[in-house]
Design an enzyme around this catalytic site. Structure first.
Site, short mmCIF file in Angstrom:
data_model
loop_
_atom_site.label_atom_id
_atom_site.label_comp_id
_atom_site.label_asym_id
_atom_site.label_seq_id
_atom_site.Cartn_x
_atom_site.Cartn_y
_atom_site.Cartn_z
N ASN A 370 27.40 50.83 38.38
CA ASN A 370 28.39 51.55 37.60
C ASN A 370 28.53 50.88 36.23
O ASN A 370 27.90 49.85 35.97
CB ASN A 370 29.72 51.58 38.35
CG ASN A 370 30.39 50.21 38.39
OD1 ASN A 370 29.71 49.20 38.54
ND2 ASN A 370 31.70 50.17 38.26
N CYS A 372 30.71 48.97 34.86
CA CYS A 372 31.22 47.59 34.84
C CYS A 372 30.35 46.64 35.65
O CYS A 372 30.56 45.42 35.61
CB CYS A 372 32.65 47.55 35.38
SG CYS A 372 33.80 48.59 34.46
N GLU A 374 30.26 45.97 38.79
CA GLU A 374 30.75 45.39 40.04
C GLU A 374 30.41 46.27 41.23
O GLU A 374 30.54 45.84 42.38
CB GLU A 374 32.27 45.13 39.97
CG GLU A 374 33.15 46.30 40.36
CD GLU A 374 33.32 47.32 39.25
OE1 GLU A 374 34.22 48.16 39.36
OE2 GLU A 374 32.54 47.28 38.28
#
Length: 413
Positions: A370, A372, A374
Protein backbone atom coordinates in the site's frame (compact mmCIF):
# COMPACT_ATOMS: atom_id res chain seq x y z
CA UNK A 1 -30.28 6.26 9.65
CA UNK A 2 -28.42 3.35 8.01
CA UNK A 3 -30.49 1.41 5.53
CA UNK A 4 -31.51 -2.04 6.64
CA UNK A 5 -29.95 -5.02 4.92
CA UNK A 6 -31.50 -8.44 4.39
CA UNK A 7 -31.09 -11.00 7.13
CA UNK A 8 -29.13 -14.12 6.40
CA UNK A 9 -31.09 -16.92 4.82
CA UNK A 10 -32.86 -19.24 7.26
CA UNK A 11 -31.97 -22.14 4.97
CA UNK A 12 -28.29 -22.08 5.91
CA UNK A 13 -26.49 -25.28 6.92
CA UNK A 14 -27.22 -26.71 10.37
CA UNK A 15 -25.34 -29.53 12.14
CA UNK A 16 -27.12 -32.83 12.39
CA UNK A 17 -27.93 -34.50 15.67
CA UNK A 18 -30.26 -34.07 18.58
CA UNK A 19 -31.06 -30.52 19.65
CA UNK A 20 -29.45 -31.15 23.04
CA UNK A 21 -26.16 -32.02 21.29
CA UNK A 22 -25.98 -28.93 19.07
CA UNK A 23 -23.69 -26.14 20.16
CA UNK A 24 -25.11 -22.60 20.19
CA UNK A 25 -24.23 -20.66 17.04
CA UNK A 26 -22.75 -17.20 17.02
CA UNK A 27 -20.46 -15.23 19.30
CA UNK A 28 -21.05 -14.37 22.91
CA UNK A 29 -19.91 -10.77 23.50
CA UNK A 30 -18.78 -10.20 27.09
CA UNK A 31 -19.08 -6.70 28.54
CA UNK A 32 -15.91 -5.08 29.84
CA UNK A 33 -16.52 -1.31 29.69
CA UNK A 34 -20.33 -1.14 29.77
CA UNK A 35 -23.36 -2.41 31.66
CA UNK A 36 -26.56 -3.77 30.16
CA UNK A 37 -29.37 -1.23 29.91
CA UNK A 38 -27.07 1.82 30.10
CA UNK A 39 -26.38 4.07 27.12
CA UNK A 40 -22.58 4.45 26.67
CA UNK A 41 -23.13 8.05 25.53
CA UNK A 42 -24.74 8.87 28.87
CA UNK A 43 -21.43 8.36 30.69
CA UNK A 44 -19.74 11.07 28.60
CA UNK A 45 -20.02 14.79 29.29
CA UNK A 46 -21.03 16.65 26.12
CA UNK A 47 -20.76 20.27 24.98
CA UNK A 48 -21.40 22.41 21.92
CA UNK A 49 -18.38 23.77 20.08
CA UNK A 50 -17.40 25.33 16.79
CA UNK A 51 -15.04 23.51 14.46
CA UNK A 52 -12.91 25.96 12.49
CA UNK A 53 -9.87 25.48 10.26
CA UNK A 54 -7.83 28.37 8.86
CA UNK A 55 -5.08 28.49 6.25
CA UNK A 56 -1.60 29.94 6.69
CA UNK A 57 -2.99 33.44 6.02
CA UNK A 58 -5.58 33.11 8.78
CA UNK A 59 -8.48 32.78 6.33
CA UNK A 60 -11.26 30.41 7.37
CA UNK A 61 -11.45 27.45 4.99
CA UNK A 62 -13.89 25.38 7.05
CA UNK A 63 -16.33 26.18 9.83
CA UNK A 64 -19.28 24.46 11.46
CA UNK A 65 -20.82 25.87 14.61
CA UNK A 66 -22.76 24.25 17.46
CA UNK A 67 -21.43 20.74 16.98
CA UNK A 68 -21.92 18.30 19.83
CA UNK A 69 -18.69 16.65 20.97
CA UNK A 70 -17.41 15.01 24.14
CA UNK A 71 -16.05 17.64 26.51
CA UNK A 72 -12.84 15.67 26.93
CA UNK A 73 -11.96 15.78 23.22
CA UNK A 74 -9.31 18.24 22.10
CA UNK A 75 -10.11 21.03 19.68
CA UNK A 76 -7.83 19.36 17.14
CA UNK A 77 -9.86 16.14 17.35
CA UNK A 78 -13.02 18.19 16.96
CA UNK A 79 -11.72 19.97 13.86
CA UNK A 80 -10.57 16.76 12.21
CA UNK A 81 -13.71 14.74 12.90
CA UNK A 82 -16.18 17.47 12.00
CA UNK A 83 -14.41 18.62 8.83
CA UNK A 84 -13.45 15.18 7.50
CA UNK A 85 -16.02 12.69 8.78
CA UNK A 86 -19.35 14.46 9.27
CA UNK A 87 -21.53 13.79 6.22
CA UNK A 88 -23.88 16.17 4.44
CA UNK A 89 -23.37 19.74 3.24
CA UNK A 90 -22.65 22.32 5.93
CA UNK A 91 -25.69 24.47 6.62
CA UNK A 92 -28.25 21.87 5.48
CA UNK A 93 -30.55 19.75 7.69
CA UNK A 94 -28.87 16.60 6.36
CA UNK A 95 -25.49 17.62 7.80
CA UNK A 96 -24.37 15.63 10.82
CA UNK A 97 -23.95 17.85 13.86
CA UNK A 98 -23.06 15.42 16.65
CA UNK A 99 -20.39 12.83 17.29
CA UNK A 100 -23.29 10.66 18.49
CA UNK A 101 -24.63 10.59 14.92
CA UNK A 102 -21.23 9.75 13.45
CA UNK A 103 -20.47 6.90 15.84
CA UNK A 104 -24.09 5.74 15.78
CA UNK A 105 -24.18 5.21 12.02
CA UNK A 106 -20.86 3.35 11.92
CA UNK A 107 -21.62 1.08 14.88
CA UNK A 108 -25.16 0.59 13.60
CA UNK A 109 -24.00 -0.57 10.19
CA UNK A 110 -21.45 -3.01 11.62
CA UNK A 111 -24.04 -4.44 14.00
CA UNK A 112 -26.54 -4.83 11.13
CA UNK A 113 -23.98 -6.79 9.14
CA UNK A 114 -23.17 -8.93 12.17
CA UNK A 115 -26.84 -9.69 12.73
CA UNK A 116 -27.44 -10.50 9.05
CA UNK A 117 -24.45 -12.87 9.03
CA UNK A 118 -25.43 -14.64 12.22
CA UNK A 119 -22.39 -13.48 14.19
CA UNK A 120 -24.25 -12.89 17.46
CA UNK A 121 -25.50 -15.72 19.65
CA UNK A 122 -28.38 -13.71 21.10
CA UNK A 123 -29.91 -10.22 20.74
CA UNK A 124 -28.24 -9.39 24.06
CA UNK A 125 -24.85 -10.17 22.51
CA UNK A 126 -25.60 -7.84 19.61
CA UNK A 127 -26.48 -5.06 22.04
CA UNK A 128 -23.31 -5.75 24.00
CA UNK A 129 -21.32 -5.40 20.77
CA UNK A 130 -22.99 -2.07 20.02
CA UNK A 131 -22.42 -0.72 23.53
CA UNK A 132 -18.82 -1.89 23.87
CA UNK A 133 -17.78 -0.54 20.44
CA UNK A 134 -19.55 2.75 21.10
CA UNK A 135 -17.69 3.11 24.40
CA UNK A 136 -14.35 2.37 22.73
CA UNK A 137 -14.90 4.96 20.00
CA UNK A 138 -16.44 7.82 21.97
CA UNK A 139 -13.75 7.55 24.65
CA UNK A 140 -10.98 7.46 22.03
CA UNK A 141 -9.63 4.08 23.09
CA UNK A 142 -9.35 3.20 19.41
CA UNK A 143 -10.38 4.53 16.02
CA UNK A 144 -11.09 3.07 12.58
CA UNK A 145 -9.37 4.06 9.37
CA UNK A 146 -10.90 6.94 7.44
CA UNK A 147 -12.99 5.03 4.85
CA UNK A 148 -15.05 3.51 7.68
CA UNK A 149 -16.00 7.02 8.87
CA UNK A 150 -16.45 8.32 5.34
CA UNK A 151 -18.76 5.58 4.10
CA UNK A 152 -20.37 3.19 6.58
CA UNK A 153 -24.02 3.84 7.24
CA UNK A 154 -24.25 6.60 4.63
CA UNK A 155 -27.21 6.15 2.30
CA UNK A 156 -26.54 5.60 -1.41
CA UNK A 157 -22.80 5.27 -0.75
CA UNK A 158 -20.67 2.17 -1.44
CA UNK A 159 -19.87 0.64 1.93
CA UNK A 160 -16.13 0.72 1.30
CA UNK A 161 -14.33 0.19 4.59
CA UNK A 162 -10.79 -0.85 3.67
CA UNK A 163 -7.99 1.69 3.83
CA UNK A 164 -5.41 -0.04 1.66
CA UNK A 165 -5.68 -1.90 -1.63
CA UNK A 166 -3.05 -3.69 -3.70
CA UNK A 167 -4.10 -3.95 -7.35
CA UNK A 168 -2.66 -6.09 -10.11
CA UNK A 169 -2.16 -5.05 -13.72
CA UNK A 170 -1.35 -7.03 -16.86
CA UNK A 171 0.34 -6.06 -20.11
CA UNK A 172 -2.83 -5.19 -22.03
CA UNK A 173 -4.48 -1.86 -22.68
CA UNK A 174 -7.70 -3.20 -21.18
CA UNK A 175 -5.97 -4.12 -17.93
CA UNK A 176 -4.08 -0.81 -17.74
CA UNK A 177 -7.28 1.21 -18.21
CA UNK A 178 -9.13 -1.02 -15.74
CA UNK A 179 -6.46 -0.22 -13.16
CA UNK A 180 -7.09 3.49 -13.72
CA UNK A 181 -10.83 2.98 -13.21
CA UNK A 182 -10.31 0.85 -10.10
CA UNK A 183 -7.95 3.37 -8.53
CA UNK A 184 -10.31 6.26 -9.23
CA UNK A 185 -13.16 4.40 -7.52
CA UNK A 186 -11.01 3.56 -4.50
CA UNK A 187 -9.72 7.12 -4.16
CA UNK A 188 -13.26 8.45 -4.28
CA UNK A 189 -14.12 6.27 -1.28
CA UNK A 190 -11.11 7.48 0.70
CA UNK A 191 -8.82 4.49 0.23
CA UNK A 192 -5.22 4.24 -0.93
CA UNK A 193 -3.86 1.89 -3.59
CA UNK A 194 -0.55 0.38 -4.62
CA UNK A 195 0.54 -1.51 -7.73
CA UNK A 196 3.64 -3.06 -9.21
CA UNK A 197 3.77 -2.06 -12.88
CA UNK A 198 6.59 -4.44 -13.84
CA UNK A 199 4.29 -6.61 -15.96
CA UNK A 200 3.86 -3.71 -18.40
CA UNK A 201 6.24 -3.89 -21.37
CA UNK A 202 9.07 -1.40 -21.36
CA UNK A 203 9.54 1.46 -23.81
CA UNK A 204 12.29 -0.65 -25.40
CA UNK A 205 10.03 -3.52 -26.41
CA UNK A 206 7.95 -4.06 -29.52
CA UNK A 207 4.17 -4.21 -29.79
CA UNK A 208 2.58 -7.22 -31.47
CA UNK A 209 1.03 -5.03 -34.17
CA UNK A 210 4.20 -3.08 -34.84
CA UNK A 211 5.75 -0.10 -33.14
CA UNK A 212 7.24 0.34 -29.69
CA UNK A 213 5.42 0.10 -26.35
CA UNK A 214 4.83 3.25 -24.31
CA UNK A 215 6.28 1.79 -21.12
CA UNK A 216 4.99 2.02 -17.54
CA UNK A 217 6.34 5.52 -16.84
CA UNK A 218 4.16 6.96 -19.62
CA UNK A 219 1.04 5.34 -18.17
CA UNK A 220 2.06 6.56 -14.71
CA UNK A 221 1.40 10.12 -15.89
CA UNK A 222 -2.24 9.27 -16.51
CA UNK A 223 -2.60 7.43 -13.20
CA UNK A 224 -0.99 10.36 -11.39
CA UNK A 225 -3.33 12.88 -12.99
CA UNK A 226 -6.43 10.96 -11.87
CA UNK A 227 -5.05 10.69 -8.33
CA UNK A 228 -4.46 14.44 -8.28
CA UNK A 229 -7.99 15.47 -9.19
CA UNK A 230 -9.93 13.00 -7.02
CA UNK A 231 -10.43 14.03 -3.41
CA UNK A 232 -10.48 11.02 -1.10
CA UNK A 233 -13.89 10.42 0.41
CA UNK A 234 -15.16 13.57 -1.32
CA UNK A 235 -13.09 15.57 1.16
CA UNK A 236 -10.00 17.74 0.85
CA UNK A 237 -7.73 14.78 1.64
CA UNK A 238 -5.58 13.82 -1.36
CA UNK A 239 -5.50 10.35 -2.83
CA UNK A 240 -2.75 8.04 -1.54
CA UNK A 241 -0.92 5.95 -4.12
CA UNK A 242 2.13 3.68 -4.44
CA UNK A 243 3.86 2.75 -7.71
CA UNK A 244 6.52 0.02 -7.79
CA UNK A 245 8.93 -1.20 -10.47
CA UNK A 246 11.33 -4.16 -10.29
CA UNK A 247 15.05 -3.43 -10.49
CA UNK A 248 15.47 -5.63 -13.58
CA UNK A 249 12.76 -3.85 -15.62
CA UNK A 250 14.27 -2.18 -18.71
CA UNK A 251 12.73 1.19 -17.76
CA UNK A 252 14.04 1.16 -14.19
CA UNK A 253 16.42 4.12 -14.68
CA UNK A 254 13.65 6.21 -16.26
CA UNK A 255 11.44 5.26 -13.33
CA UNK A 256 14.11 6.19 -10.79
CA UNK A 257 14.67 9.61 -12.34
CA UNK A 258 11.14 10.55 -13.40
CA UNK A 259 10.07 12.24 -10.17
CA UNK A 260 13.44 13.95 -9.77
CA UNK A 261 13.14 15.37 -13.30
CA UNK A 262 9.69 16.75 -12.47
CA UNK A 263 11.01 18.18 -9.20
CA UNK A 264 13.61 20.20 -11.10
CA UNK A 265 10.85 21.54 -13.34
CA UNK A 266 8.94 22.66 -10.25
CA UNK A 267 12.04 24.44 -8.94
CA UNK A 268 12.36 26.32 -12.22
CA UNK A 269 8.71 27.35 -12.09
CA UNK A 270 9.12 28.59 -8.52
CA UNK A 271 12.15 30.65 -9.59
CA UNK A 272 9.99 32.08 -12.39
CA UNK A 273 7.45 33.27 -9.85
CA UNK A 274 4.94 30.42 -9.61
CA UNK A 275 3.54 29.58 -6.17
CA UNK A 276 5.67 26.89 -4.49
CA UNK A 277 2.93 25.70 -2.14
CA UNK A 278 1.52 22.20 -2.38
CA UNK A 279 -2.05 21.70 -3.67
CA UNK A 280 -2.12 25.27 -5.02
CA UNK A 281 -4.18 25.45 -8.25
CA UNK A 282 -1.90 26.62 -11.02
CA UNK A 283 1.13 26.48 -8.72
CA UNK A 284 4.48 24.95 -9.53
CA UNK A 285 3.78 21.50 -8.13
CA UNK A 286 0.30 21.45 -9.64
CA UNK A 287 1.97 21.78 -13.05
CA UNK A 288 4.30 18.76 -12.95
CA UNK A 289 3.80 15.00 -12.86
CA UNK A 290 4.27 12.33 -10.19
CA UNK A 291 3.30 14.45 -7.17
CA UNK A 292 0.48 12.15 -6.04
CA UNK A 293 2.32 8.86 -5.58
CA UNK A 294 5.15 7.26 -3.66
CA UNK A 295 7.63 5.48 -5.92
CA UNK A 296 9.57 2.37 -4.87
CA UNK A 297 12.08 0.09 -6.59
CA UNK A 298 11.89 -3.63 -5.84
CA UNK A 299 15.41 -4.99 -5.32
CA UNK A 300 16.45 -8.60 -4.77
CA UNK A 301 19.29 -10.10 -2.77
CA UNK A 302 21.01 -10.74 -6.12
CA UNK A 303 20.96 -7.01 -6.89
CA UNK A 304 22.21 -6.04 -3.44
CA UNK A 305 25.03 -8.59 -3.64
CA UNK A 306 26.02 -7.32 -7.10
CA UNK A 307 26.00 -3.76 -5.80
CA UNK A 308 28.08 -4.69 -2.78
CA UNK A 309 30.62 -6.61 -4.89
CA UNK A 310 30.81 -3.96 -7.62
CA UNK A 311 29.40 -6.26 -10.30
CA UNK A 312 27.12 -5.48 -13.23
CA UNK A 313 23.33 -5.74 -13.27
CA UNK A 314 21.15 -6.96 -16.12
CA UNK A 315 17.72 -5.65 -17.11
CA UNK A 316 15.47 -7.98 -19.10
CA UNK A 317 12.52 -7.79 -21.45
CA UNK A 318 9.20 -8.22 -19.68
CA UNK A 319 7.71 -10.76 -22.09
CA UNK A 320 10.73 -12.79 -23.26
CA UNK A 321 13.21 -12.35 -20.41
CA UNK A 322 15.94 -11.54 -22.93
CA UNK A 323 18.74 -9.22 -21.76
CA UNK A 324 18.23 -5.55 -22.61
CA UNK A 325 20.91 -3.50 -20.85
CA UNK A 326 23.93 -4.20 -18.70
CA UNK A 327 24.71 -1.51 -16.13
CA UNK A 328 26.76 -1.13 -12.99
CA UNK A 329 24.68 -2.19 -10.00
CA UNK A 330 26.32 0.57 -7.97
CA UNK A 331 25.41 3.05 -10.69
CA UNK A 332 21.75 2.16 -10.38
CA UNK A 333 21.93 2.39 -6.59
CA UNK A 334 23.68 5.76 -6.88
CA UNK A 335 20.90 7.02 -9.17
CA UNK A 336 18.30 5.88 -6.65
CA UNK A 337 20.14 7.57 -3.77
CA UNK A 338 20.58 10.86 -5.65
CA UNK A 339 16.92 10.98 -6.69
CA UNK A 340 15.74 10.14 -3.17
CA UNK A 341 18.01 12.86 -1.75
CA UNK A 342 16.54 15.41 -4.16
CA UNK A 343 12.83 14.62 -3.88
CA UNK A 344 12.29 11.75 -1.42
CA UNK A 345 11.66 9.09 -4.08
CA UNK A 346 12.20 6.33 -4.94
CA UNK A 347 12.13 4.20 -1.85
CA UNK A 348 13.39 0.63 -1.76
CA UNK A 349 11.47 -2.58 -1.13
CA UNK A 350 13.48 -5.75 -0.50
CA UNK A 351 11.68 -8.32 -2.62
CA UNK A 352 13.63 -11.39 -1.53
CA UNK A 353 13.10 -10.77 2.18
CA UNK A 354 9.46 -9.78 1.70
CA UNK A 355 8.67 -13.05 -0.05
CA UNK A 356 10.69 -15.12 2.41
CA UNK A 357 8.33 -13.73 5.05
CA UNK A 358 5.23 -14.25 2.88
CA UNK A 359 2.71 -16.12 5.08
CA UNK A 360 0.68 -17.30 2.04
CA UNK A 361 3.34 -18.61 -0.34
CA UNK A 362 1.06 -21.21 -1.90
CA UNK A 363 -1.44 -18.49 -2.87
CA UNK A 364 1.08 -16.30 -4.69
CA UNK A 365 4.02 -13.96 -4.26
CA UNK A 366 3.96 -10.47 -2.76
CA UNK A 367 4.64 -7.94 -5.51
CA UNK A 368 3.52 -4.64 -4.00
CA UNK A 369 2.44 -2.69 -0.96
CA UNK A 370 0.00 0.00 0.00
CA UNK A 371 1.16 3.67 -0.16
CA UNK A 372 2.59 3.64 3.37
CA UNK A 373 4.24 0.21 2.94
CA UNK A 374 3.01 -1.22 6.25
CA UNK A 375 0.61 -3.48 4.31
CA UNK A 376 2.43 -5.94 2.04
CA UNK A 377 0.39 -8.81 0.70
CA UNK A 378 -0.91 -10.55 -2.41
CA UNK A 379 -2.21 -8.71 -5.45
CA UNK A 380 -5.89 -7.77 -5.44
CA UNK A 381 -6.25 -7.78 -1.67
CA UNK A 382 -7.16 -5.09 0.84
CA UNK A 383 -6.79 -4.41 4.53
CA UNK A 384 -8.65 -2.53 7.23
CA UNK A 385 -6.59 -0.44 9.62
CA UNK A 386 -7.35 0.90 13.06
CA UNK A 387 -5.40 2.72 15.74
CA UNK A 388 -5.36 1.95 19.45
CA UNK A 389 -4.63 4.73 21.93
CA UNK A 390 -2.46 2.73 24.33
CA UNK A 391 -2.10 5.61 26.78
CA UNK A 392 -5.82 5.21 27.51
CA UNK A 393 -5.12 1.69 28.80
CA UNK A 394 -2.60 2.76 31.39
CA UNK A 395 -3.97 2.90 34.91
CA UNK A 396 -3.04 5.71 37.25
CA UNK A 397 -0.39 6.80 37.98
CA UNK A 398 0.84 7.44 34.45
CA UNK A 399 3.77 5.58 32.80
CA UNK A 400 7.39 6.47 33.50
CA UNK A 401 8.14 7.97 30.10
CA UNK A 402 5.65 10.74 30.91
CA UNK A 403 7.87 11.74 33.81
CA UNK A 404 5.92 10.19 36.68
CA UNK A 405 5.77 6.92 38.57
CA UNK A 406 5.00 3.89 36.37
CA UNK A 407 1.49 2.50 36.57
CA UNK A 408 -0.23 -0.71 35.53
CA UNK A 409 -1.55 -1.64 32.11
CA UNK A 410 -5.13 -2.75 31.46
CA UNK A 411 -4.33 -5.92 29.51
CA UNK A 412 -7.90 -7.22 29.71
CA UNK A 413 -9.18 -3.91 28.31
Amino acid sequence: MPRSIPRASTRSWRPRGRASERKPRGLSIPRHFTRAGEDPFSHVEWELRSARIANERGETIFEQTDVEVPKGWSQLATNVVVSKYFRGHVGTPERERSVKQLIGRVVGRLAEWGDASGYFRTPADEQAFRDELTHVLVNQLASFNSPVWFNLGVADTPQQASACFINSVDDTMESIMELARTEATLFKGGSGAGSNLSKIRSSREKLSGGGIASGPVSFMKGFDAFAGVIKSGGKTRRAAKMVILDADHPDVLEFVRCKWDEERKAWSLIEAGYDGGFNVPGGAYDSVFFQNANHSVRVTDAFMEAMQAGRTWQTREVLSGKPVETMEARGLMRAMAEAAHACGDPGIQYDTTINQWNPCKTSGRINASNPCSEYMFLDDTACNLASMNLIKFYTQPAPAFLGVTPGGFDVDG
